[in-house]
Every structure is written in structure tokens, then in C-alpha cells.
Design a protein around this motif. Structure first.
Motif, PDB file in Angstrom:
ATOM      1  N   GLN A  89     -55.137 -18.494  20.904  1.00 19.84           N
ATOM      2  CA  GLN A  89     -54.963 -17.099  19.926  1.00 19.84           C
ATOM      3  C   GLN A  89     -53.494 -16.894  20.214  1.00 19.84           C
ATOM      4  OE1 GLN A  89     -56.975 -15.310  17.642  1.00 19.84           O
ATOM      5  NE2 GLN A  89     -55.082 -14.545  16.984  1.00 19.84           N
ATOM      6  N   ASP A 119     -53.289 -14.767  13.737  1.00 25.25           N
ATOM      7  CA  ASP A 119     -53.492 -13.889  12.487  1.00 25.25           C
ATOM      8  C   ASP A 119     -52.337 -13.052  12.224  1.00 25.25           C
ATOM      9  OD1 ASP A 119     -56.366 -14.042  12.422  1.00 25.25           O
ATOM     10  OD2 ASP A 119     -56.460 -13.153  14.573  1.00 25.25           O
ATOM     11  N   GLN A 138     -55.029 -20.900   6.101  1.00 21.64           N
ATOM     12  CA  GLN A 138     -55.785 -19.646   6.293  1.00 21.64           C
ATOM     13  C   GLN A 138     -57.131 -19.888   6.149  1.00 21.64           C
ATOM     14  OE1 GLN A 138     -54.763 -16.941   2.972  1.00 21.64           O
ATOM     15  NE2 GLN A 138     -56.336 -15.282   3.919  1.00 21.64           N
ATOM     16  N   ARG A 140     -59.329 -16.561   7.267  1.00 20.91           N
ATOM     17  CA  ARG A 140     -59.728 -15.344   6.834  1.00 20.91           C
ATOM     18  C   ARG A 140     -58.853 -14.680   6.430  1.00 20.91           C
ATOM     19  NH1 ARG A 140     -60.831 -15.403  12.932  1.00 20.91           N
ATOM     20  NH2 ARG A 140     -58.923 -14.337  13.762  1.00 20.91           N
ATOM     21  N   TYR A 142     -57.205 -10.557   6.694  1.00 18.00           N
ATOM     22  CA  TYR A 142     -57.093  -9.631   7.468  1.00 18.00           C
ATOM     23  C   TYR A 142     -56.434  -8.443   6.733  1.00 18.00           C
ATOM     24  CZ  TYR A 142     -55.512  -6.599  11.161  1.00 18.00           C
ATOM     25  OH  TYR A 142     -55.152  -5.485  12.075  1.00 18.00           O
ATOM     26  N   GLY A 164     -55.414 -10.652  17.144  1.00 16.98           N
ATOM     27  CA  GLY A 164     -56.897 -10.765  16.806  1.00 16.98           C
ATOM     28  C   GLY A 164     -57.542  -9.532  16.301  1.00 16.98           C
ATOM     29  N   PRO A 165     -58.375  -9.624  15.120  1.00 21.36           N
ATOM     30  CA  PRO A 165     -58.959  -8.490  14.500  1.00 21.36           C
ATOM     31  C   PRO A 165     -59.475  -7.439  15.432  1.00 21.36           C
ATOM     32  CG  PRO A 165     -59.842 -10.564  13.560  1.00 21.36           C
ATOM     33  CD  PRO A 165     -58.872 -10.882  14.868  1.00 21.36           C
TER      34      PRO A 165
END
Length: 168
Positions: A89, A119, A138, A140, A142, A164-165
Motif C-alpha cells: 500500500q 488510494d 481503479q 474502488r 474514495y 488507505g481508507p
């Protein structure tokens, strides 16, 4: 303090000019490996971009993937990463401008040992194009949301990738 000897150019021959022809393009930003000695500077520029101090979180990210902690040589940006179950990540990535963000993202992608996840917020600009050119797609959307506030926290123009979310 950063040692200039550890810095790498983001492009081969960056800043070189031909004899008799002055270079009109600025040299691409250079980067250095970042370590614990850079944490205070990283935390300060992250707080400007993110809108809240999170030095402990950044310190934790640096210890999880120290070989992927990079900083622009002029101290105006950084990128961190962390190993995940299936991929590295990449993020957060904070820079003062698109050129610095591009240099950091290209370097982070080139140094990744395998699959990566990045992300990107909508304001990522060139970072999204760089990620797409590297073959990322892509998966997802955000969306950063806030209750009772119309203006964003921090300076979204400096935030080119999030951690990250779950971490922001």
C-alpha cells in the motif's frame, strides 16, 4: 539532516545541459531515503496536508516498510508505504506540487517488489495519470467526508495519495 550523497535523480541526466545551450527546463525533483531522523519534518508537512497531527501513525508506517520511506531532497514532500496481505500500500504521499508528487510516485512504484495499491484522492492530478500509465486500474472510489464542515481539513492540494481508507 539529509545528506546529498544519498539523493537520487528522478531522471537520467536530470539537470544536465548541452554545451552552448542553456537548459530552459528545471531539473526534476530529487529524492532521498527517509529515516527516523526525518520524522519531525515529515509529520509537519503531513499535518499541513491532512489537517491533523498524526506523527505516531507516520512513525508506525515508517517502521513497517522502512525501505519504502522516501522524501524529496528539499524536504517539501514524502511518500511512505506499508506491506499488505496481497500488495504494498503506497501512501500517504504529500508534496508541495505536482512535480514533486510525480517524482515520488514514480520512484515508489519502481521500487515496489510486486503488486501495489495506491488510494488517490480526486485532487491527485498528475498522480492519477502516472498510476494509470504504470498499469494501475481503479478498484474502488474514495470520498473523504466531514460533518458540519464545508471546507476540507488541511490542504487537499498537497495530498496526492492517502495511507488507505482506514488511516486517511
Amino acid at each position: 539532516m539529509l545528506r546529498s550523497a544519498s539523493c537520487r535523480s528522478s531522471g537520467c541526466g536530470a539537470g544536465a545541459a548541452r554545451i552552448g545551450r542553456p537548459s530552459r527546463r528545471p531539473a526534476p525533483p530529487t529524492w532521498c531515503s527517509a529515516g527516523p531522523e526525518n520524522l519531525d519534518r515529515i509529520a509537519a508537512i503531513d499535518a499541513l496536508a491532512f489537517g491533523a497531527p498524526r506523527g505516531r501513525l507516520l512513525a508506525g508506517l515508517m517502521t513497517r516498510a522502512p525501505g519504502h520511506a522516501l522524501m524529496l531532497a528539499d524536504g517539501s514532500g514524502f511518500v511512505l508505504a506499508r506491506p499488505g496481505r496481497a500488495a504494498l500500500q503506497i501512501g500517504p504521499l504529500v508534496a508541495a506540487d505536482q512535480a514533486g508528487a510525480a517524482a515520488l510516485l514514480r520512484t515508489a512504484l519502481a521500487r515496489a517488489p510486486g503488486p501495489v495499491i495506491v488510494d488517490l484522492p480526486e485532487s491527485a492530478g498528475d498522480a492519477a495519470a502516472i498510476a494509470a500509465a504504470a498499469g494501475l486500474v481503479q478498484e474502488r472510489p474514495y470520498l473523504r467526508m466531514a460533518l458540519g464542515r464545508r471546507e476540507p481539513f488541511g490542504d487537499p492540494g498537497r495530498l496526492f495519495a492517502i495511507a488507505g481508507p482506514e488511516l486517511g
